[in-house]
Design a protein around this motif. Structure first.
Motif, PDB file in Angstrom:
ATOM      1  N   PRO A   1     -35.975 -67.453  61.859  1.00 41.75           N
ATOM      2  CA  PRO A   1     -36.466 -66.816  60.638  1.00 41.75           C
ATOM      3  C   PRO A   1     -36.645 -65.021  60.738  1.00 41.75           C
ATOM      4  O   PRO A   1     -37.255 -64.847  61.697  1.00 41.75           O
ATOM      5  CB  PRO A   1     -37.519 -67.376  59.997  1.00 41.75           C
ATOM      6  N   LYS A   2     -36.424 -64.297  59.736  1.00 43.65           N
ATOM      7  CA  LYS A   2     -36.657 -63.041  59.801  1.00 43.65           C
ATOM      8  C   LYS A   2     -38.165 -62.522  60.102  1.00 43.65           C
ATOM      9  O   LYS A   2     -38.525 -61.642  60.890  1.00 43.65           O
ATOM     10  CB  LYS A   2     -35.912 -62.453  58.738  1.00 43.65           C
ATOM     11  N   GLU A   3     -39.026 -63.508  59.417  1.00 37.37           N
ATOM     12  CA  GLU A   3     -40.281 -63.175  59.613  1.00 37.37           C
ATOM     13  C   GLU A   3     -40.889 -63.383  60.835  1.00 37.37           C
ATOM     14  O   GLU A   3     -41.969 -62.835  61.353  1.00 37.37           O
ATOM     15  CB  GLU A   3     -40.998 -64.225  58.612  1.00 37.37           C
ATOM     16  N   THR A   4     -40.274 -64.146  61.917  1.00 41.36           N
ATOM     17  CA  THR A   4     -40.848 -64.072  63.268  1.00 41.36           C
ATOM     18  C   THR A   4     -40.715 -63.011  64.116  1.00 41.36           C
ATOM     19  O   THR A   4     -41.454 -62.887  64.956  1.00 41.36           O
ATOM     20  CB  THR A   4     -39.984 -65.382  63.729  1.00 41.36           C
ATOM     21  N   PHE A   5     -39.776 -62.179  63.797  1.00 37.42           N
ATOM     22  CA  PHE A   5     -39.640 -60.906  64.620  1.00 37.42           C
ATOM     23  C   PHE A   5     -39.846 -59.579  63.651  1.00 37.42           C
ATOM     24  O   PHE A   5     -39.565 -58.666  64.263  1.00 37.42           O
ATOM     25  CB  PHE A   5     -38.229 -60.719  65.211  1.00 37.42           C
ATOM     26  N   ILE A   6     -40.667 -60.038  62.541  1.00 39.49           N
ATOM     27  CA  ILE A   6     -40.721 -58.739  61.840  1.00 39.49           C
ATOM     28  C   ILE A   6     -42.002 -57.790  62.269  1.00 39.49           C
ATOM     29  O   ILE A   6     -41.853 -56.582  62.230  1.00 39.49           O
ATOM     30  CB  ILE A   6     -41.086 -59.165  60.262  1.00 39.49           C
ATOM     31  N   VAL A   7     -42.784 -58.483  63.123  1.00 33.36           N
ATOM     32  CA  VAL A   7     -44.212 -57.640  63.497  1.00 33.36           C
ATOM     33  C   VAL A   7     -43.606 -56.706  64.736  1.00 33.36           C
ATOM     34  O   VAL A   7     -43.631 -55.665  64.718  1.00 33.36           O
ATOM     35  CB  VAL A   7     -45.102 -58.568  64.147  1.00 33.36           C
ATOM     36  N   PRO A   8     -42.894 -57.322  65.784  1.00 37.38           N
ATOM     37  CA  PRO A   8     -42.561 -56.411  66.645  1.00 37.38           C
ATOM     38  C   PRO A   8     -41.381 -55.201  66.196  1.00 37.38           C
ATOM     39  O   PRO A   8     -41.286 -54.094  66.564  1.00 37.38           O
ATOM     40  CB  PRO A   8     -41.779 -57.236  67.848  1.00 37.38           C
ATOM     41  N   LEU A   9     -40.479 -55.809  65.203  1.00 37.77           N
ATOM     42  CA  LEU A   9     -39.644 -54.704  64.822  1.00 37.77           C
ATOM     43  C   LEU A   9     -40.384 -53.697  64.026  1.00 37.77           C
ATOM     44  O   LEU A   9     -40.036 -52.481  63.892  1.00 37.77           O
ATOM     45  CB  LEU A   9     -38.653 -55.250  63.800  1.00 37.77           C
ATOM     46  N   PHE A  10     -41.405 -54.270  63.208  1.00 38.11           N
ATOM     47  CA  PHE A  10     -42.209 -52.942  62.434  1.00 38.11           C
ATOM     48  C   PHE A  10     -42.968 -52.066  63.722  1.00 38.11           C
ATOM     49  O   PHE A  10     -43.066 -50.890  63.193  1.00 38.11           O
ATOM     50  CB  PHE A  10     -43.419 -53.815  61.653  1.00 38.11           C
ATOM     51  N   LYS A  11     -43.465 -52.681  64.762  1.00 38.88           N
ATOM     52  CA  LYS A  11     -44.012 -51.781  65.759  1.00 38.88           C
ATOM     53  C   LYS A  11     -42.785 -50.827  66.365  1.00 38.88           C
ATOM     54  O   LYS A  11     -43.345 -49.516  66.754  1.00 38.88           O
ATOM     55  CB  LYS A  11     -44.313 -52.386  66.916  1.00 38.88           C
ATOM     56  N   LEU A  12     -41.677 -51.271  66.405  1.00 35.34           N
ATOM     57  CA  LEU A  12     -40.420 -50.329  67.021  1.00 35.34           C
ATOM     58  C   LEU A  12     -40.298 -49.394  65.774  1.00 35.34           C
ATOM     59  O   LEU A  12     -40.041 -48.208  66.512  1.00 35.34           O
ATOM     60  CB  LEU A  12     -39.207 -51.136  67.276  1.00 35.34           C
TER      61      LEU A  12
ATOM     62  N   ALA B   1     -41.515 -48.921  52.789  1.00 40.12           N
ATOM     63  CA  ALA B   1     -41.645 -47.813  51.652  1.00 40.12           C
ATOM     64  C   ALA B   1     -43.152 -47.622  51.379  1.00 40.12           C
ATOM     65  O   ALA B   1     -43.702 -48.518  50.597  1.00 40.12           O
ATOM     66  CB  ALA B   1     -40.897 -48.393  50.376  1.00 40.12           C
ATOM     67  N   ARG B   2     -43.878 -46.701  51.918  1.00 45.17           N
ATOM     68  CA  ARG B   2     -45.203 -46.445  51.642  1.00 45.17           C
ATOM     69  C   ARG B   2     -45.386 -45.708  50.293  1.00 45.17           C
ATOM     70  O   ARG B   2     -46.211 -45.799  49.615  1.00 45.17           O
ATOM     71  CB  ARG B   2     -45.851 -45.698  52.934  1.00 45.17           C
ATOM     72  N   SER B   3     -44.658 -44.723  49.964  1.00 43.14           N
ATOM     73  CA  SER B   3     -44.843 -43.812  48.984  1.00 43.14           C
ATOM     74  C   SER B   3     -44.022 -44.326  47.546  1.00 43.14           C
ATOM     75  O   SER B   3     -43.086 -45.150  47.914  1.00 43.14           O
ATOM     76  CB  SER B   3     -44.317 -42.471  49.248  1.00 43.14           C
ATOM     77  N   LYS B   4     -44.408 -43.879  46.236  1.00 47.45           N
ATOM     78  CA  LYS B   4     -43.988 -44.460  45.382  1.00 47.45           C
ATOM     79  C   LYS B   4     -42.417 -44.174  45.017  1.00 47.45           C
ATOM     80  O   LYS B   4     -41.713 -44.904  44.496  1.00 47.45           O
ATOM     81  CB  LYS B   4     -44.610 -44.064  44.096  1.00 47.45           C
TER      82      LYS B   4
ATOM     83  N   TRP C   1     -40.101 -43.659  61.668  1.00 50.95           N
ATOM     84  CA  TRP C   1     -39.232 -43.866  60.762  1.00 50.95           C
ATOM     85  C   TRP C   1     -39.920 -44.306  59.496  1.00 50.95           C
ATOM     86  O   TRP C   1     -39.168 -44.552  58.503  1.00 50.95           O
ATOM     87  CB  TRP C   1     -38.067 -44.723  61.038  1.00 50.95           C
ATOM     88  N   VAL C   2     -41.224 -44.749  59.471  1.00 48.39           N
ATOM     89  CA  VAL C   2     -42.074 -45.364  58.348  1.00 48.39           C
ATOM     90  C   VAL C   2     -41.779 -44.218  57.022  1.00 48.39           C
ATOM     91  O   VAL C   2     -41.797 -43.069  57.169  1.00 48.39           O
ATOM     92  CB  VAL C   2     -43.529 -45.494  58.391  1.00 48.39           C
ATOM     93  N   ASP C   3     -41.175 -45.062  55.934  1.00 43.82           N
ATOM     94  CA  ASP C   3     -41.152 -44.369  54.942  1.00 43.82           C
ATOM     95  C   ASP C   3     -39.957 -43.499  54.697  1.00 43.82           C
ATOM     96  O   ASP C   3     -39.876 -42.195  54.118  1.00 43.82           O
ATOM     97  CB  ASP C   3     -42.334 -43.307  54.160  1.00 43.82           C
ATOM     98  N   THR C   4     -38.987 -43.687  55.465  1.00 37.80           N
ATOM     99  CA  THR C   4     -37.516 -42.999  55.346  1.00 37.80           C
ATOM    100  C   THR C   4     -36.473 -44.040  55.297  1.00 37.80           C
ATOM    101  O   THR C   4     -36.721 -45.246  55.298  1.00 37.80           O
ATOM    102  CB  THR C   4     -37.519 -42.391  56.734  1.00 37.80           C
ATOM    103  N   TYR C   5     -35.306 -43.438  54.829  1.00 37.96           N
ATOM    104  CA  TYR C   5     -34.229 -44.206  54.613  1.00 37.96           C
ATOM    105  C   TYR C   5     -33.734 -45.001  55.833  1.00 37.96           C
ATOM    106  O   TYR C   5     -33.322 -46.109  55.650  1.00 37.96           O
ATOM    107  CB  TYR C   5     -33.055 -43.582  54.035  1.00 37.96           C
ATOM    108  N   GLN C   6     -33.801 -44.422  57.175  1.00 37.18           N
ATOM    109  CA  GLN C   6     -33.261 -45.221  58.232  1.00 37.18           C
ATOM    110  C   GLN C   6     -34.316 -46.280  58.381  1.00 37.18           C
ATOM    111  O   GLN C   6     -33.732 -47.464  59.018  1.00 37.18           O
ATOM    112  CB  GLN C   6     -33.099 -44.135  59.480  1.00 37.18           C
TER     113      GLN C   6
ATOM    114  N   PRO D   1     -32.484 -51.305  60.830  1.00 38.76           N
ATOM    115  CA  PRO D   1     -32.944 -52.772  61.112  1.00 38.76           C
ATOM    116  C   PRO D   1     -31.892 -53.738  60.681  1.00 38.76           C
ATOM    117  O   PRO D   1     -31.855 -54.976  61.146  1.00 38.76           O
ATOM    118  CB  PRO D   1     -34.423 -52.813  60.972  1.00 38.76           C
ATOM    119  N   ASN D   2     -31.316 -53.442  59.593  1.00 39.76           N
ATOM    120  CA  ASN D   2     -30.439 -54.562  58.963  1.00 39.76           C
ATOM    121  C   ASN D   2     -28.836 -54.452  59.119  1.00 39.76           C
ATOM    122  O   ASN D   2     -28.212 -55.255  58.586  1.00 39.76           O
ATOM    123  CB  ASN D   2     -30.904 -54.620  57.426  1.00 39.76           C
ATOM    124  N   LEU D   3     -28.584 -53.455  60.123  1.00 42.12           N
ATOM    125  CA  LEU D   3     -27.133 -53.610  60.363  1.00 42.12           C
ATOM    126  C   LEU D   3     -26.394 -54.721  61.106  1.00 42.12           C
ATOM    127  O   LEU D   3     -25.449 -54.736  60.938  1.00 42.12           O
ATOM    128  CB  LEU D   3     -26.896 -52.114  61.019  1.00 42.12           C
TER     129      LEU D   3
END
Length: 280
Positions: A123-134, A221-224, A140-145, A150-152
């Motif tokens: 499941p994607k949820e199992t590696f979402i934490v290390p992916l988030f840290k990366l 996506a942190r900003s509205k 890259w937080v709050d950007t289109y990239q 990560p989904n390519l």
């Protein structure tokens, strides 16, 4: 006589199946019908018991409030841009990898493909934490990239398109090789057009998946202004003393692009699913 009786039984069976499929199709469309009709009602009419099947008047204030008081246009653009770019690039990468697994010969191909298939069970949820840290490490937080890159890489797309390329006769590739065509020319001008139904089906499946990818988009996506439509509408759902008409209108707007995409590519989707089930 036996033949005519058998044909009569088959016709009756076809009629029963047609009626059953029609009933199931109507049942599956009822939630969508209820969503759209409720979006054209005031909140008081939505809570009314017994409910009105059709709105008494076309109440469009829900949509006006959604687009005037909320950045719904920006959310819609974000969702479409992220979903379209991610889907297009992921389909291209999946097609390249699937062609390599189906037609090329290299060391460790079977082992590598087995690892690809095995990753589908994670499941994607199992590696979402290390992916988030990366992603945070790349700033890259709050950007289109962060929403796209990560989904390519999608193993499902490789698995799905591999069967299409395997169904293409090797004689086509060998003839092109004898004519001096490069591997890239064979892939781009010969193999890719033949696998068009499968690519169309994968495009629809990936687009719907990325459009509805709520968890990762919520984290990134942190900003509205960077919210996608899915995240923005979910934010409306969490407000205190909510306007139910506004929420239903937002959900209806979020559902419409997926329906339009499916209608536009329906021909390729049905051909792709049917062709993928048969291997020559």
């Amino acid at each position: 006589m036996k033949l005519f009786k058998r044909l009569a039984r088959m016709e009756k069976m076809d009629l029963v199946i047609t009626i059953l499929v029609t009933i199931l199709a109507i049942c599956s469309l009822l939630p969508l019908f209820w969503l759209i009709t409720n979006s054209l009602k005031p909140s008081t009419d939505i809570y009314k018991m017994p409910p009105d099947i059709l709105p008494k008047t076309m109440y469009l204030d829900n949509y006006k409030e959604l687009f005037n008081n909320q950045p719904a246009l920006r959310w819609t653009f974000n969702s479409f841009f992220v979903s379209f770019v991610t889907t297009t690039l992921s389909v291209i990468f999946s097609a390249l990898a699937a062609y390599a697994f189906a037609k090329l010969h290299f060391k460790g191909k079977n082992i590598l493909f087995a690892l690809f298939i095995g990753s589908l069970m994670i499941p994607k949820e199992t590696f979402i934490v290390p992916l988030f840290k990366l992603v945070v490490a790349f700033d890259w937080v709050d950007t289109y990239q962060a929403l796209i890159i990560p989904n390519l890489a999608t193993c499902f797309g490789v698995f799905m398109l591999k069967s299409f390329f395997e169904s293409i006769p090797n004689s086509i590739r060998e003839s092109a090789k004898l004519d001096g065509a490069s591997e890239w020319t064979i892939f781009w001008k010969l193999m890719l057009p033949i696998a068009k139904p499968g690519i169309g089906a994968l495009f629809i499946l990936n687009f719907v998946t990325f459009w509805n990818d709520y968890l990762w988009q919520l984290l990134m996506a942190r900003s509205k202004e960077m919210n996608t439509l899915t995240v923005g509408v979910a934010g409306l759902m969490q407000e205190i003393n909510p306007n139910m008409g506004l929420k239903v209108a937002g959900a209806a707007v979020a559902a419409m692009p997926m329906i339009l995409i499916f209608i536009m590519f329906q021909k390729y989707f049905t051909k792709g699913i049917a062709a993928g089930a048969v291997k020559e």
